[in-house]
Structure formats: structure tokens, C-alpha cells
Design an enzyme around this catalytic site. Structure first.
Site, short mmCIF file in Angstrom:
data_model
loop_
_atom_site.label_atom_id
_atom_site.label_comp_id
_atom_site.label_asym_id
_atom_site.label_seq_id
_atom_site.Cartn_x
_atom_site.Cartn_y
_atom_site.Cartn_z
N ASP A 291 0.82 -1.21 0.00
CA ASP A 291 0.00 0.00 0.00
C ASP A 291 0.86 1.27 0.00
O ASP A 291 1.79 1.39 0.80
CB ASP A 291 -0.88 -0.01 1.26
CG ASP A 291 -1.73 1.23 1.37
OD1 ASP A 291 -2.55 1.46 0.48
OD2 ASP A 291 -1.53 2.01 2.33
N GLU A 333 1.13 -1.01 -5.07
CA GLU A 333 0.08 0.00 -5.26
C GLU A 333 0.81 1.34 -5.35
O GLU A 333 1.11 1.98 -4.35
CB GLU A 333 -0.91 0.02 -4.10
CG GLU A 333 -2.13 0.86 -4.42
CD GLU A 333 -2.27 2.14 -3.60
OE1 GLU A 333 -3.16 2.95 -3.93
OE2 GLU A 333 -1.53 2.37 -2.63
#
Ligand code: GLC
Length: 645
Positions: A291, A333
């Protein structure tokens, strides 16, 4: 910030480190009587240099590599027999995630099933749709109150108590594995919740833990950094630093004020995260979504994104995982400009050594841009400017996810067509929030930046396509045309929960005090099982059946393997674009009409890519030219192959 600020902000270069041969001997000793010690050593011989090179690039701490070796050995010793079996199978088939058979699905556990045990009840639904990869949105323990959709983790060793326990997670992963589905979880590694024990220790004066974060006694450094930083949540959380009254210091908080950025130049932070990764791997997690990975490394005078150390750290972590638990892969990501994103797969010395998967944000944006303008030329330009990715990696392709859509369109691509980049991005925002007459969409504005006036948007795929509007009879064809592109590019296509039944916006989020300030919840609806179990939907068009058919066809097309790239070509008709794939298993020419009207394209413009490929694998029909032209229906989507294929 402590007095070491200037050295801390510079990468720590390696000092004398342990010799590789010593470390190998350490590893062997620590593995003890482990039955697979030989295998682990072979993997050390294969990936150990990646680990050591990357460690030397970023960290000078001579105790680091022996610590990492210890962690690797202990994690492997704790690994279950069935996961070791999975390691073996994946080492024999390292391209497993690149295969055309992979189809992903992303969902919030609570919106999809309520809890982890209840998710088991819906595995059959996923299997029926053809799903082989399930991404459950962040499910580790978060702070009380607003938690940024789960991205403010307060404990990496516990599952959110309303969703279940770590044992439930393990049970779910093993049930998924039996059903041929791998499990992806988020690894939130740029920040922790300020309620996390590291932050709590820092707040109560523990200097060891204070060094896990970026903290500053006054505004001098924050102000200097702010000059080149951007803002992620300019409306709800302006600025990148937050005053913490308990710590009595400014804390780096790129996202919300309650998410404290971690200091990855501290080797202790690296070791903490390697442990978290290995623990999750041993629970049966197959893929970790890294993330906000772009933000890990801070460097004065830059926007503190995409710094080279981010790649070195990824290489190090991946090498450790290859050795200890090779069934696990990484997905980056990195929602960064198209020119930057390919570096997350590794370029130059990192090529093929970083993330196995990465989100194709640019492609997603280009699909929405093409649908709005009824013109696919910009997509062809943007895609042709993207560099090749390593043949061992795969894009994660998607139409919608849990986040907003930011208009990541490069000025230079627009200029190729004589368009103004800013005006086009502005148009897209107006279009998808239904502020222009030609709009079919029902989206909402997200986080308008008061200074740059940059606006992002929210809404489910169905709502953005016009499903639910009486004046949009073609809304479902539009949605399916877009999903056919997502399935056709090669890579792992991801379906966001509810898109398969055309779920529209859910405005109820505004009634939940923990969600009301974040309108991304508009596109995170609850799964209406009474509808989904019937494969029905609110559009009345059986989107589920059509998507399932698309998935079935995709799985039969070996040539969609992600090891070969897709060329994207425009045609003399602005609305028609060809995706061309040259694969030894058979060439494929995909043809899409992004307009809501029928068009005719000169047949040769399509035939030139794969002469004789006229069988549409999706409909089973042959494409026949009339007077040298192909007629394409509104939102036509064809996957042309040779008859024998
Ligand atoms: C990622 C997530 C997003 C979150 C942010 C901060 O971009 O997708 O939802 O707000 O990271 O963790």
C-alpha cells in the site's frame, strides 16, 4: 526531528558487512534439522545476492543482515507442510500469476460477507464466477473511529475483532486454496495508526520508538519539505505534518493526521515489517498489496515519492520472501504518473527483482477517458508511451477499486492530439460528475484541491457508466465493453465487488459517522446476496452471466498470458481502438468501439495485425467485411483469433 536529521535524510551507505559465506553458514545453522534446509539454501544461493546488494544500498548497520537471516530461518521453520508444498508448486510454475486463467476479485470483508468465517460461505459464488484470486481489503486491527477504510492499522498481529481472528484468516486461506483461489491482503507499510504500540511508545517518550517515525521539534524542516510535497487529502487532511501535543513534536502524516509515516531509513522498521510479512505468509497469504509504496522514502527537495531506495527496499523484502516463503508475491500500489509506475516492476539493475504485480492506473484512467470522449486515440498514445515491463511480471488491470479516480493523464500525451492536458482532466471531472450535457455518469467530486483545483471523482463502475438512468439504455454495454478491455490487456484483471451485478452508488455511507467525511464509501456498497445469489442485478441485463462468459473465454485463450505485452493502436475512426497481442500460442486482435453509436472501419486496418484472424472468440461469430468495411455496433468488443485457434 532529532539532531541527526541531515544524516538520516541521506541514504545510509553500507559499511563493512557480513560475508555472504558466513551468512549462508548462519542460515544453515539456524535451520537446524529442518527437513527442507537444502531447499532453503538453494534459494539463498539464488536470491541471497539480491538481498545483500539491496541491504548494502540502503542500510549501513552491520548487524542487519544476520538479523534478516535469523528471521528467514525462523519463519521457514514455522511454515506448515501444506504451505511448503505450495512453495514447491509455485517454484515449479513461477508464472502462475501471469496465466490467462487468473481472475481477481476485490472486496471489503464486512461489505462482502460480514466476517471471515462468513466469507467461507461465499467461496462457491466466487468459483462460479471464475475467480482465482481474492483481495480482501485491509482486515488487520485498526484504530477506533475513522480508519481510512482500514489503512490505519493499530496491530499487525490481530485481525479486526469484528471480522474474526488470525485463526479464522488461516482457515479462510486454506479453504480458498482448496477452491483454487489465492488470497491477497494489504500490507500498509508507509504508516501506522497513531494508536499503534510503536506510536504510543514514542508518545510516552521512548526514543527507540520515536526513531520509527519522522518527528520534528519545530516547523523548520516540515516547512522545507512542504515546498516540494503534494497533498493527498487536501480538503480533509491538509498539509503533511501534524502537531502531536503528547509528543510535543510535528509528526510526518502524509495521509490523515492519525496515520504516522514510518521512518524506513531505520533498519528496525525494516525488520519489523519483514516479520509482519513472514507472519502473514505463514497464515497462507499468497500476495501482499504494498500500500502507498511510492511514499516510503523521504528526500528533501523532492515530492518524496518514487525514490530509488523504495526499490532497493522492495528488492530486499522480496528476496527474503523468495527464500523463506516463495509462494508469496508482491503487488505494488503505486498510483504515480505512467512514466514512473513501470519502475515498480524494476528497471535497470532492479529489473524483474521488485513487485510481481502492479496496478495499471493509467490504463484504468484511459478507459474512462475514452468512454467520456467517445474517442480512444489518447489511450493509444498513452499506452504506446509506456515502457515494456519485465516478462516475468504482470499488470493488475481494473476498472474500479475502493479508491477515487485521479486523472493521471500526461500533458505530453494530450499535446500529441492537440489537446490541453489541464482542460481535458477538468472535462473528465465535470463529465463523471454529470456536469456536462453529454454525460451518462453519476459520480461525485472527491477532495478538490483549493490551490491547484485538481479534482478526483468517486462512484461505482455501474453508476459511472450510467446504469440506473432511464435515458441510458446502453449503460450495461458500456460497462461490459470496459470490462472486456480490462480482461483483454493481459495480467490479472480485478473485478471490484458488486461490479458483476452492476451495483450502483450507495449514499448510505453519509449516515455512518466513521464514513461520512469520506465519500469514497459511495462506491463500497453492501453485497445484496438476495440479488447476487440469483445472478440477477439492478440493471435487468444479467451482467453476471455476461461477465462470467467473458471470464470463461479469457481462460481459454492461452495467448493472454502476461509475459507478452499488448500493443494499442488507434484507427482512422476515433472511437475504434485495436489491442494487438503477438503470442506464440496464437495472435489476437481485439477491437473496441468506445462510442454509443455504430461505426464502420476499413477492414484492412484491423486485418493488417493478424491476417485471417476473423473469428470473434467472445461471440463465436465470424467478422465479415461488407464493401471492405467492418460494421461495429455501439460498444462492440471483439477478440479476433484464427478459426483454428
Ligand atoms: C492507498 C489506499 C487508500 C488509502 C491510502 C493510505 O492509496 O488505497 O485507500 O487511503 O493508501 O493508506
Amino acid at each position: 526531528m532529532t539532531s541527526t536529521v541531515s544524516t538520516r535524510l541521506a541514504p545510509r551507505r553500507a559499511g563493512a558487512s557480513h560475508q555472504p559465506a558466513d551468512l549462508r553458514a548462519d542460515l544453515l545453522r539456524e535451520l537446524g534439522d529442518d527437513a527442507l534446509a537444502e531447499d532453503v539454501l538453494a534459494r539463498w544461493d539464488r536470491w541471497g545476492d539480491d538481498l545483500l546488494d539491496a541491504a548494502a544500498e540502503v542500510y549501513a548497520d552491520p548487524t542487519l543482515t544476520p538479523r534478516l537471516v535469523h528471521q528467514i530461518a525462523m519463519a521457514h521453520r514455522a511454515r506448515s507442510e501444506s504451505l511448503r508444498e505450495r512453495d514447491r508448486a509455485r517454484l515449479l510454475r513461477p508464472d502462475w500469476f501471469q496465466s490467462a486463467e487468473q481472475v481477481g476479485y476485490a472486496a471489503y470483508t464486512e461489505r462482502f460477507a460480514g466476517s471471515l468465517p462468513r466469507a467461507i460461505e461465499h467461496i462457491a459464488y466466487l468459483q462460479d464466477l471464475g475467480v482465482t484470486y481474492l483481495h480482501l481489503m485491509p482486515l488487520l486491527q485498526t484504530r477506533p473511529g475513522p480508519d481510512d477504510g482500514g489503512y490505519a492499522v493499530s496491530d499487525y498481529d490481530e485481525v479486526r475483532s469484528d471480522l474474526g481472528t488470525m485463526d479464522d484468516l488461516e482457515e479462510l486461506s486454506s479453504r480458498l486454496h482448496c477452491a483454487g483461489i489465492s488470497l491477497t491482503l494489504d500490507l500498509v507499510l508507509n504508516h501506522v495508526a497513531r494508536e499503534h504500540r510503536w506510536a504510543q511508545a514514542a508518545r510516552s517518550g521512548d526514543v527507540h520508538y520515536r526513531d520509527y517515525f519522522w518527528t520534528f521539534s519545530d516547523r523548520e524542516m516540515p516547512d522545507a519539505f512542504e515546498r516540494t510535497l503534494t497533498e493527498v487529502f487536501p480538503q480533509t487532511s491538509p498539509g503533511n505534518f501534524t502537531w502531536d501535543p503528547q509528543l510535543h513534536r510535528w509528526v510526518w502524516t502524509t495521509f490523515n493526521s492519525y496515520q504516522w509515516d514510518l521512518n524506513w531509513s531505520n533498519p528496525d522498521v525494516l525488520c519489523e515489517f519483514l516479520q509482519i510479512i513472514l507472519n502473514l505468509a505463514n497464515r497462507g497469504v499468497d500476495c501482499l498489496r504494498l500500500d502507498a509504496i511510492a511514499f516510503l522514502w523521504k528526500r528533501m527537495g523532492t515530492n518524496c515519492q518514487n525514490q530509488p531506495e523504495v526499490h532497493a527496499i522492495t528488492q530486499l523484502l522480496r528476496a527474503a520472501v523468495r527464500i523463506a516463503a516463495p509462494a508469496l508475491v508482491f503487488k505494488a500500489e503505486a498510483i504515480v504518473p505512467p512514466s514512473e509506475v513501470v519502475s515498480y516492476f524494476g528497471r535497470g539493475k532492479y529489473a524483474g527483482r521488485l513487485s510481481d504485480l502492479a496496478y495499471h492506473n493509467s490504463f484504468m484512467v484511459q478507459i474512462w477517458s475514452a468512454l467520456a470522449t467517445r474517442d480512444a486515440r489518447l489511450m493509444a498514445v498513452a499506452m504506446s508511451h509506456m515502457s515494456q515491463v519485465p516478462t516475468t511480471t504482470a499488470w493488475a488491470t481494473y476498472l474500479r477499486c475502493h479508491d477515487d479516480i485521479g486523472w493521471a493523464i500526461e500533458d505530453r500525451d494530450c499535446e500529441t492530439l492537440g489537446w490541453n492536458g489541464w482542460a481535458h482532466r477538468n472535462f473528465l471531472c465535470d463529465f463523471y460528475t454529470n456536469q456536462v450535457e453529454s454525460s451518462f455518469a453519476d459520480g461525485t467530486v472527491f477532495e478538490e484541491n483549493p490551490i491547484t483545483h485538481d479534482r478526483r471523482i468517486n462512484g461505482t463502475a455501474a453508476s459511472l457508466c450510467g446504469v440506473g438512468r432511464d435515458d441510458q439504455p446502453l449503460a450495461v454495454d458500456r460497462l461490459l465493453c470496459a470490462y472486456t478491455m480490462v480482461m483483454g490487456l493481459g495480467g490479472v484483471p480485478l473485478i471490484f465487488m458488486g461490479d458483476e451485478i452492476a451495483l450502483c452508488n450507495d449514499r448510505d455511507y453519509a449516515n455512518d459517522p466513521n464514513h461520512a467525511d469520506d465519500n469514497r464509501w459511495i462506491h463500497r456498497p453492501l453485497m445484496p446476496w438476495e440479488v447476487a445469489n440469483e445472478h440477477g442485478d439492478f440493471s435487468g441485463h444479467r451482467v453476471y452471466d455476461r461477465l462470467r462468459h467473458l471470464i470463461e473465454v479469457r481462460k481459454s485463450q492461452e495467448s493472454l498470458h502476461a509475459s507478452v505485452g499488448t500493443e494499442v493502436h488507434s484507427t482512422s475512426v476515433d472511437a475504434v481502438v485495436c489491442f494487438v497481442r503477438h503470442h506464440p500460442a496464437g495472435d489476437m486482435t481485439q477491437v473496441y468501439n468506445v462510442a454509443d453509436h455504430a461505426v464502420s472501419v476499413p477492414a484492412w486496418e484491423i486485418d493488417q495485425y493478424a491476417p485471417g484472424a476473423v473469428l470473434d472468440a467472445l461471440s463465436g461469430q465470424t467478422l465479415v467485411a461488407q464493401d471492405g468495411m467492418y460494421e461495429l455496433a455501439p460498444y462492440a468488443a471483439l477478440w479476433l483469433v484464427r478459426e483454428s485457434a
